[in-house]
Write a protein that holds these residues in place. Structure first.
Motif, short mmCIF file in Angstrom:
data_model
loop_
_atom_site.label_atom_id
_atom_site.label_comp_id
_atom_site.label_asym_id
_atom_site.label_seq_id
_atom_site.Cartn_x
_atom_site.Cartn_y
_atom_site.Cartn_z
N TYR A 751 0.97 -1.14 0.01
CA TYR A 751 0.01 -0.06 0.16
C TYR A 751 0.92 1.14 -0.22
O TYR A 751 2.11 1.17 0.22
CB TYR A 751 -0.92 -0.16 1.26
N TYR A 752 0.14 2.44 -0.39
CA TYR A 752 0.93 3.63 -0.12
C TYR A 752 0.10 4.50 0.75
O TYR A 752 -1.04 4.04 1.06
CB TYR A 752 1.39 4.42 -1.41
N THR A 753 0.51 5.71 1.15
CA THR A 753 -0.21 6.63 1.97
C THR A 753 -0.39 8.03 1.31
O THR A 753 0.41 8.28 0.55
CB THR A 753 0.65 6.74 3.31
N LYS A 754 -1.56 8.60 1.70
CA LYS A 754 -1.82 9.91 1.10
C LYS A 754 -2.28 10.82 2.36
O LYS A 754 -3.06 10.72 3.01
CB LYS A 754 -2.77 9.93 0.06
N ILE A 755 -1.65 12.11 2.47
CA ILE A 755 -1.88 12.89 3.53
C ILE A 755 -3.02 13.65 3.20
O ILE A 755 -3.61 13.61 2.27
CB ILE A 755 -0.85 14.14 3.69
N ARG A 756 -3.71 13.94 4.47
CA ARG A 756 -5.03 14.66 4.39
C ARG A 756 -4.75 15.97 4.92
O ARG A 756 -4.36 16.27 5.99
CB ARG A 756 -6.03 13.96 5.38
N ASP A 757 -5.16 17.11 4.24
CA ASP A 757 -4.76 18.46 4.55
C ASP A 757 -5.71 19.42 4.23
O ASP A 757 -6.45 19.05 3.03
CB ASP A 757 -3.29 18.78 4.28
N PHE A 758 -5.66 20.59 4.54
CA PHE A 758 -6.33 21.79 4.15
C PHE A 758 -5.76 22.98 4.40
O PHE A 758 -4.75 23.11 5.08
CB PHE A 758 -7.89 21.81 4.88
N THR A 759 -5.96 24.16 3.38
CA THR A 759 -5.26 25.27 3.63
C THR A 759 -6.34 26.42 3.95
O THR A 759 -7.48 26.33 3.05
CB THR A 759 -4.43 25.66 2.17
N ASP A 760 -6.02 27.23 4.83
CA ASP A 760 -7.13 28.33 5.27
C ASP A 760 -6.14 29.57 5.02
O ASP A 760 -4.99 29.80 5.25
CB ASP A 760 -7.23 28.21 6.82
N ILE A 761 -7.02 30.66 4.57
CA ILE A 761 -6.73 31.95 4.46
C ILE A 761 -7.38 32.80 5.41
O ILE A 761 -8.45 33.13 5.35
CB ILE A 761 -7.02 32.55 2.98
N GLU A 762 -6.49 33.29 6.39
CA GLU A 762 -6.96 34.26 7.42
C GLU A 762 -6.52 35.78 7.13
O GLU A 762 -5.22 35.99 7.15
CB GLU A 762 -6.34 33.74 8.63
N VAL A 763 -7.58 36.35 6.92
CA VAL A 763 -7.31 37.87 6.49
C VAL A 763 -7.27 38.73 7.82
O VAL A 763 -8.32 38.47 8.74
CB VAL A 763 -8.66 38.41 5.51
N VAL A 764 -6.30 39.37 8.11
CA VAL A 764 -6.15 40.20 9.16
C VAL A 764 -6.93 41.47 9.20
O VAL A 764 -7.05 42.00 8.35
CB VAL A 764 -4.71 40.87 9.23
N GLY A 765 -7.95 41.33 10.13
CA GLY A 765 -9.05 42.34 9.97
C GLY A 765 -10.27 41.93 9.26
O GLY A 765 -11.27 42.78 9.33
N GLY A 766 -9.91 40.74 8.74
CA GLY A 766 -11.28 40.31 7.77
C GLY A 766 -12.35 39.63 8.62
O GLY A 766 -13.71 39.36 8.26
#
Length: 973
Positions: A751-766
């Motif tokens: 078998y092989y493995t695959k990472i689980r991830d997500f990317t967030d954009i935090e706006v300063v003052g948003g």
């Protein structure tokens, strides 16, 4: 939770894992109380059973037995544990495979019973009723088979028609062979025939010296191509030249001949070669050393880069006449210490910049200002005026691009290609749809005729498909490069290819390798040497081989998915075929909408225009960074330096003065560096090269297998990860975050493995609900905001996936530190009312935001000089169900930002209007749109979760209040 949602759409049955607790279960009708568990007992008797007062009922193996009692049991029954509902649910998690098998068996049985009826929906009640009516024994046996299939790796790792022959085939013959073997299921969607080109030869110019003519003769060159002769004459006469011809058209000779001619005639003359990668520099060094063997003049050719030892650097500074380097070293080590290169810079006659099309976007912006810094020093300090020779391929605007890159007033374009090329076949390969056909007799007493129920499971894996092709090509005597988008994919393709060759041609298993970034310098040099010499017959490579490194004769290129631009695809395909030899390129499609679009409309790929290259040397943020560096190298004069740094030089210097980086000397009318850093160039990363790296160590011998950049490390190494290198698999046993060392052990894993991830954009003052109204000015006609932001990638788990079948069989949670960098974003809020309107139409609001962001990315380069990779939008992860902010947002996709988003802010409304016009004028059908409207060629989520109509509604809704002259919201805050 381990429970599954069951969805039927066009007779395709899908089970979705629910991982968000009881709130999601209740939506399926399971509820919170014991009734939820009782329903499970009906559907999955192998998992859980209910028994009245511990009487009656035979327990199945490993099933949870729940005792139903009307009275409260004050005393625990001997041998039994009293468990709360949450504890029972926790126990269910450990029986996930049994649960999946039982539920899937019920669904299949239900589908077979319904037969030809069109099933529009499937409720819990339907399954419960069917489970009570159906033969329990048949369902149980079906469940066992399903469980076995889900628990064990698939043995189907082989094409349906496998060839064991090794007879040599030509590239053109290979296409016909593939149609009857691997492509027997109709995988070949299109074959484009590219006609050959006849060579246009001219005699070697008489004005060349005898030494140069002798070197050409020793290299086997008796004539030149017309474009070579034309460019050599222009360069020797002192013109600035850009050669824009096809790949493998002999461009190296276009700059090597005039440079060597001048250096051999003038013993003090020097030349500087700039290449974007170390591999190209090494390749050019080999070619130069071979070509100059007949020269009896000391040229002292050498490479000055990060792999060069300290002793060699000292020698090269004092003796080299032809210095090979890259923009990074010029920026970091040569220009700040230019006084140590006085001899070299005073006699600099030529600057050669190869692969000029790679200098675009943010990287090109940095490179342009580095070249200006070099020219300024040559003119003001060392009195030299070098000529420039650019080489480029696959660019729509080579002259304009190189003039902006170098700040030169004139540029001679050489574009009439005189080199020959053989015929090329370009195949579009679409992996076949996998399907299961079940033949069952109807249980209806009225109709007992047999019928077929066909259930589609999506396309077969393109990774497997390209691996079969790779093996087939190698075993029939052809040399091949298989281009893959990522490092992981290149290693997977190599692994599968070797596994196939082990069955069909075991003697060829060790003739294929992987080539990618991350390998040690020693391993890279060895692979490059073996490629050039022909010892290696095939490589699975990232775009590290896309540029013009000479890898010898290549017959076939394979392309796993669209590489991001049409220019890149042609650049990769150009690696195959030499002179008049036939060649083959095969583009293997992923299942995403972009690849499938090109499979359906091949003319969009083959008749579409090549992209332009853009450079904005006036980018305010990047200009400030390089003016700081330039002021240290030599004081800046407004009178003499505006031609290098543009009309904004004075205002930028004033801004730097307020920040404490420069000071004005009124007596000399110059600006001097007074900043805090000793060497400011070390704080300016021209292409986000990271200093922090993780080492991958083989525990058996403490050997360093690879060094991985911090931002990419957790995509490859974490405890439990399967790490791959050159066909070997390693299990990562330990990841030490403090020492940044991943210790792994070689293991034979299926078998092989695959990472689980997500990317967030935090706006300063948003987070402010109602931001203050932005004044209506001439330059700002929008209430869009430009703010600093934090881009954070989080890794929260990984999946184990069987090789061959590509089935996920296990999901593991992880706790890893996130990776964050600061950037800039431009964004506009989408009112809640618009979201409600979109959802009332049953459109995907998330898909609409995603599509609107993509449409904006298409429009921005029409108004601002930038590259498509300089900006990114928020892309929806199809597996992420978390809340996302109601906004349209673009951000600078490089640490520190590139300043593009700040330039977008004043014209955001204009861009939205243009994006809306782009979408509405596109005639494509379907929610996902097409590459001309809402699909983006470089989307990190492969253009999933897009909705074209929702995007139009969102943009129209946002523009409406914009056009009403900014309604006052201050009373709402």
């Amino acid at each position: 939770m381990v429970l599954l949602a069951v969805v039927i759409h066009q007779r395709k049955v899908t089970l979705f894992s629910l991982e968000h607790g009881f709130d999601q279960l209740s939506k399926l009708g399971f509820g919170f109380e014991s009734s939820y568990l009782e329903n499970l007992a009906v559907l999955c008797p192998q998992v859980i059973q209910f028994i009245d007062n511990d009487a009656g009922g035979k327990r199945s193996n490993n099933a949870i037995v729940v005792i139903k009692s009307k009275s409260d049991l004050k005393y625990q029954i001997k041998g039994k544990r009293k468990m709360s509902t949450p504890r029972v649910v926790n126990a269910l998690k450990k029986r996930e495979s049994s649960f999946r098998a039982d539920l899937w068996a019920i669904v299949k049985s239900f589908m077979e019973k319904k037969g030809k009826e069109r099933i529009k929906s499937l409720s819990l009640n339907d399954l419960l009723l069917h489970a009570t009516e159906e033969n329990p024994k048949a369902i149980k046996n079906n469940a066992k088979r399903t469980k076995r299939n889900m628990s064990e790796p698939s043995d189907s790792f082989s094409p349906e028609v496998q060839c064991n022959e090794t007879n040599p085939l030509l590239p053109t013959e290979m296409v016909e062979h593939l149609k009857t073997v691997l492509g027997s299921q109709g995988q070949i969607a299109h074959v484009e025939e590219i006609n050959p080109r006849i060579a246009n030869f001219v005699n070697i110019p008489h004005y060349l010296s005898e030494g140069t003519k002798s070197a050409l003769k020793c290299s086997g060159v008796s004539k030149l191509y017309s474009h070579q002769a034309e460019s050599i004459e222009a360069s020797i006469s002192g013109k600035n030249v850009v050669i824009s011809t096809m790949t493998s058209s002999g461009k190296s000779l276009c700059y090597n001949l005039p440079v060597l001619e001048v250096l051999s005639q003038d013993p003090s003359a020097c030349a500087l070669y700039l290449f974007p990668t170390k591999a190209l520099a090494q390749d050019q060094l080999r070619a130069l050393l071979s070509f100059t063997e007949g020269f009896y003049v000391g040229l002292n050719i050498g490479i000055y880069d990060g792999d060069t030892s300290h002793e060699d650097r000292l020698w090269l500074r004092d003796n080299s006449r032809l210095l090979i380097t890259n923009p990074d070293m010029l920026h970091m080590s040569i220009l700040p210490f230019h006084n140590q290169f006085q001899r070299f810079l005073s006699n600099l006659r030529y600057v050669v910049i190869d692969e000029a099309h790679s200098y675009k976007g943010a990287f090109g912006c940095h490179a342009a200002l580095i070249i200006r810094r070099l020219l300024r020093l040559c003119a003001h300090v060392y009195g030299s005026d070098p000529s420039f020779i650019f080489c480029t391929a696959t660019s729509a605007n080579p002259r304009e691009h190189t003039m902006e890159l170098s700040s030169l007033p004139t540029m001679e374009l050489i574009h009439k290609d005189g080199s020959p090329s053989g015929p090329k076949l370009f195949v579009l390969w679409n992996p076949p749809l996998r399907m299961t056909t079940v033949n069952k007799r109807s249980r209806s007493s009225i109709d007992n005729d047999k019928f077929d129920t066909t259930v589609f499971h999506g396309r077969s894996s393109p990774i497997l498909e390209i691996s079969y092709l790779f093996a087939e090509i190698i075993q029939h005597g052809l040399r091949c490069i298989a281009f893959c988008k990522t490092r992981k994919l290149s290693e997977l393709v190599l692994s599968y290819t070797r596994e196939t060759l082990q069955k069909t041609a075991p003697n060829l298993v060790n003739s294929v390798f992987a080539y990618r970034a991350g390998y040690t310098a020693h391993d890279r040099r060895r692979l490059e040497s073996d490629l050039f010499s022909g010892k290696i017959r095939g490589v699975a490579a990232t775009n590290a081989l896309e540029l013009g490194i000479d890898v010898g004769h290549i017959d076939v290129t394979l392309h796993l998915g669209f590489p991001g631009t049409i220019a890149s695809l042609w650049q990769q395909a150009g690696r195959s075929g030499r002179r008049e030899q036939p060649s083959l390129a095969i583009y293997v499609a992923f299942e995403g909408p972009l690849d499938q679009y090109f499979m359906k409309f091949p003319h969009k790929l083959f008749k579409g225009p090549i992209e332009c290259c853009h450079v904005d040397a006036k980018n305010p943020q990047v200009l400030q960074q390089h003016l700081v560096c330039a002021s240290l190298e030599h004081p800046i004069s407004l009178v003499h330096d505006e031609k290098y740094f543009g009309p904004d030089l004075k205002s930028t210097l004033l801004a730097l003065k307020s920040k404490g980086y420069v000071a004005f000397n009124p007596s000399a009318e110059i600006w001097n560096y007074i900043g805090p850093e000793k060497i400011p160039s070390r704080g300016v990363s021209i292409r986000a090269i990271e200093s922090e790296r993780y080492k991958v160590i083989d525990m058996k011998n403490d050997q360093v297998l690879e060094e991985i950049e911090e931002s990419k490390a957790f995509f490859q190494v974490y405890e439990g990860a399967v790490y791959m290198q050159q066909g070997k698999t390693y299990l990562v046993k330990n990841l030490n975050l403090s020492t940044k060392i991943a210790s792994c052990q070689e293991a034979d894993l299926k078998y092989y493995t695959k990472i689980r991830d997500f990317t967030d954009i935090e706006v300063v003052g948003g987070h402010i609900a109602y931001p203050a109204k932005i004044p209506h000015t001439h330059n700002s006609k929008t209430c869009a905001q430009s703010n600093p932001c934090k881009v954070t990638t989080n890794w929260f788990g990984f999946r184990r996936i069987w090789k061959g079948s590509n089935r996920v069989f296990d999901t593991v949670d992880l706790s890893l530190p996130s990776y964050t960098y600061e950037s800039m974003a431009v964004w506009m809020r989408v009112p809640q009312s618009i979201k409600t309107t979109v959802e009332m139409e049953n459109y995907s609001f998330r898909g609409g935001l995603h599509a609107a962001g993509h449409a904006l990315l298409h429009i921005v380069p029409l108004y601002i000089i930038c590259n498509s990779s300089d900006l990114a939008s928020e892309c929806v992860n199809p597996h992420d169900t978390r809340y996302i902010p109601e906004r349209i947002l673009l951000y600078d996709s490089r640490p520190g930002g590139t300043g593009i988003s700040s330039q977008v802010q004043p014209i955001f409304t204009k861009l939205l209007s243009a994006a809306l016009e782009l979408i509405t004028s596109c005639c494509c059908s379907g929610d996902a749109g097409c590459p001309n409207c809402v699909q983006n060629l470089s989307c990190h989520e492969y253009n999933e979760v897009l909705h074209k109509d929702a995007a139009m509604m969102i943009i129209k809704g946002v523009l409406q209040p914009e056009k009403s002259n900014f309604p006052d919201t201050s009373t709402l805050s």
